[in-house]
Every structure is written in structure tokens, then in C-alpha cells.
Design a protein around this motif. Structure first.
Motif, PDB file in Angstrom:
ATOM      1  N   TRP A  50      15.251 -11.283  -3.710  1.00  0.00           N
ATOM      2  CA  TRP A  50      14.088 -11.193  -4.597  1.00  0.00           C
ATOM      3  C   TRP A  50      13.265 -12.488  -4.661  1.00  0.00           C
ATOM      4  O   TRP A  50      12.044 -12.447  -4.507  1.00  0.00           O
ATOM      5  N   PRO A  51      13.899 -13.655  -4.883  1.00  0.00           N
ATOM      6  CA  PRO A  51      13.087 -14.882  -4.933  1.00  0.00           C
ATOM      7  C   PRO A  51      12.407 -15.200  -3.588  1.00  0.00           C
ATOM      8  O   PRO A  51      11.332 -15.793  -3.554  1.00  0.00           O
ATOM      9  N   SER A  54       9.302 -12.744  -3.267  1.00  0.00           N
ATOM     10  CA  SER A  54       8.237 -12.967  -4.256  1.00  0.00           C
ATOM     11  C   SER A  54       7.535 -14.303  -4.093  1.00  0.00           C
ATOM     12  O   SER A  54       6.489 -14.540  -4.680  1.00  0.00           O
ATOM     13  N   GLY A  56       9.009 -16.990  -5.142  1.00  0.00           N
ATOM     14  CA  GLY A  56       9.575 -17.822  -6.212  1.00  0.00           C
ATOM     15  C   GLY A  56      10.459 -18.947  -5.694  1.00  0.00           C
ATOM     16  O   GLY A  56      10.426 -20.073  -6.201  1.00  0.00           O
ATOM     17  N   LEU A 134      14.916  -9.919 -13.834  1.00  0.00           N
ATOM     18  CA  LEU A 134      15.193 -11.006 -12.884  1.00  0.00           C
ATOM     19  C   LEU A 134      16.514 -11.708 -13.215  1.00  0.00           C
ATOM     20  O   LEU A 134      17.312 -12.021 -12.328  1.00  0.00           O
ATOM     21  N   ASP A 142      15.607 -19.935 -10.835  1.00  0.00           N
ATOM     22  CA  ASP A 142      15.074 -18.956  -9.876  1.00  0.00           C
ATOM     23  C   ASP A 142      14.236 -17.896 -10.595  1.00  0.00           C
ATOM     24  O   ASP A 142      13.174 -17.490 -10.119  1.00  0.00           O
ATOM     25  N   THR A 146      10.302 -17.187 -10.019  1.00  0.00           N
ATOM     26  CA  THR A 146       9.920 -15.850  -9.547  1.00  0.00           C
ATOM     27  C   THR A 146       8.879 -15.253 -10.507  1.00  0.00           C
ATOM     28  O   THR A 146       7.898 -14.637 -10.081  1.00  0.00           O
TER      29      THR A 146
END
Length: 305
Positions: A50-51, A54, A56, A134, A142, A146
Motif C-alpha cells: 500500500w505505501p 500510494s 507514501g 491504513l 507509514d 500514505t
């Protein structure tokens, strides 16, 4: 399952040893990454992926020590508002249930840091749901970066207009959704309009929390996988698909019952489709890209007039 193990092995291969390995894989095979994300990121690696998707993680690496500074040493005007809302953010989830427990503390820290980082937006309740999702998969720093990447638009159009003064991005999204609904499910769009129901009454939360308050977790996470890679388009697609599959149930209802049904929490998507995969496949087939662009231009034109 065997399929799950194979999928995880593929992801571990894509992720390599560090984030630059994944980025280089993504640059070379963007379609492969997109297809795999759409099939669902394995739970074991979501917190890593995810990070990266994105933007992030890049922000975090570029800003060492900044999160700690914001969280520990800077005062925020929003502290009381954040504390007031903590118990309302995923009250049913075990991680956030305990008053002043570790989940609520992390949530407070990240939201407080963001309200200092971006004093123009500060804190708005919907941001708690984004942050809450998140934090289930990553540490505070993180999660903070993000959130910054999403709101400031590191990869996609910034989401901050969903929360900032006057909610400019939200108004545009609702206008776009109404336009798409009219062309995708015209009979239902007409029925809603006859009953004087406008998108503000039922789908603001879909956009503000990216379905966090509407869909069951298993489905929500799959949508977030896609959202972090592809941006807001998935919210429109899933919203339209929900309307399409609930059309028969909604058509006979009048104003009050309609609002109730439209804004309710959806418990069981599989009943319409047999599986979550089938639901998402249908949603992803809805062509929205060029129509969203056209509706966006139309909206801007009306605003200027």
C-alpha cells in the motif's frame, strides 16, 4: 489455500528485496501489477504494498524525522475534535474498540500530526476512517505519509478537496456520479429524481471514506487495493455496480425507505453474485474514465457560468 500460496509467492517475487525492486518491476510490467492488484493483494504483504502504490513510502524516505516532530512537538487546534471522534471510528473493530487503547492512540497520533502538517484542511471526521484502515496494515509513520500522499495527490488527483472548506472535490464527485448513474442505470436514476433524492443524501460517505462505512471488511480491503493503485475511479465503479444490483429492490420504494436503503451498510454482496470476485469483475468492466473527464469539464463549466 494452494491458490493463496501461489499468489503470495508471485507477490514476494515482485516485491524483491527493497522498494526499488518493486518499482522497477512495476515500470516494466504495469499491466501485470494492475491485474494482480485487481485480483487482491495478499494480506501478508498489504502493509508493504500500500505505501509503495500510494507514494507514501517515497514521501517517508524523503522526510526523515518529520512525522515525529509533528506528532510530538507541535500543538494542534483540532486535538479536542480528534479525541471526540475516536470512539466513532470503527467502533466494532477489535483494534479500535478499547478506549485509549493502542489502536485509538495511534489513530490520534496520525490525525493530530496531519492536522499540524496541513493546517488549511486540519482535521475532518472522514479522515479518521482512511487513517483507521491504513493503521491496520502499517505503523504510524507509514500511515501518516500514505495519508499525505492520498490527500496531497502524490500519484492521483488529490483527495483533500473531499475535506477542505466547501468540499469542492466532493461536490464534483457527486455531480459526476449522478451523470454516470443516468447513463448506466437510467430507470433507477429517474426514479430517484422523481422521489427528489440527490447523491448528497446517500453517497457522500462512499467518497469521503472510500466505502469504509458502507461495505464489509473483506470487500473493503479489495477495493482499497485497487483504489491505491488506480485512484477514485473504483469508487464510481463500485457505487454504480451496487446501484445496478440493487435496482430491483429499490424501484418500488418511496422517499424515506429509499434514503434508508441507499445509505445502509451493505452486509452481503455475494448474495447477488455468488462471490466477491464476480462483483468486482462486473464493477471493473464499467467504462468510466473518459466519461468522468467529460463530466468534470461540464461541472467546471457550470461553475464558471
Amino acid at each position: 489455500t494452494e491458490q493463496g500460496a501461489r499468489r503470495l509467492a508471485k507477490w514476494r517475487h515482485m516485491l524483491g528485496d527493497c522498494s526499488s525492486d518493486f518499482k522497477s518491476y512495476w515500470r516494466h510490467w504495469p499491466h501485470k501489477v494492475k491485474n494482480r492488484v485487481r485480483k487482491g493483494i495478499p494480506d501478508e504483504v498489504r502493509g508493504l504494498v500500500w505505501p509503495l502504490l500510494s507514494g507514501g513510502r517515497d514521501l517517508m524516505v524523503q522526510n526523515p524525522g518529520v512525522y515525529e516532530q509533528l506528532m510530538l512537538y507541535e500543538p494542534s487546534n483540532s486535538e479536542m475534535d480528534i479525541v471526540r471522534d475516536l470512539n466513532r471510528t470503527f467502533p466494532g473493530h477489535i483494534y479500535y474498540r478499547q478506549r485509549h487503547g493502542p489502536g485509538q492512540r495511534s489513530l490520534y497520533n496520525v490525525l493530530k500530526a496531519y492536522s499540524v502538517y496541513d493546517r488549511d484542511v486540519g482535521y475532518v471526521q472522514g479522515m479518521g476512517f482512511l487513517t483507521g484502515i491504513l493503521l491496520l496494515y502499517m505503523g504510524e509513520e507509514d500511515a501518516f505519509w500514505t495519508l499525505v500522499a492520498l490527500l496531497k495527490g502524490a500519484v492521483h488527483e488529490p483527495l483533500e478537496g473531499l475535506y477542505s472548506e466547501g468540499l469542492p472535490r466532493l461536490s464534483k464527485c457527486l455531480y459526476q456520479f449522478q451523470g454516470l448513474l443516468a447513463s448506466e442505470v437510467p430507470a433507477l436514476a429517474e426514479h430517484l429524481s422523481e422521489e427528489a433524492i440527490v447523491p448528497t443524501m446517500y453517497c457522500s460517505q462512499w467518497f469521503i471514506t472510500v466505502f469504509a462505512t458502507t461495505l464489509p471488511f473483506s470487500c473493503l480491503l479489495r477495493i482499497w487495493d485497487i483504489f491505491l493503485l488506480e485512484g477514485m475511479k473504483i469508487v464510481f465503479r463500485v457505487g454504480l455496480e451496487l446501484m445496478r444490483c440493487e435496482k430491483e429492490a429499490l424501484m418500488p420504494l418511496r422517499f424515506e425507505k429509499l434514503v434508508q436503503a441507499l445509505s445502509s451498510k451493505r452486509r452481503d454482496l455475494a448474495k447477488y453474485y455468488g462471490s466477491l470476485d464476480a462483483f468486482l469483475q462486473r464493477a471493473l468492466r464499467i467504462p468510466v474514465t473518459s466519461r468522468l473527464q467529460k463530466l468534470s469539464e461540464e461541472y467546471d463549466q457550470h461553475r464558471e457560468e
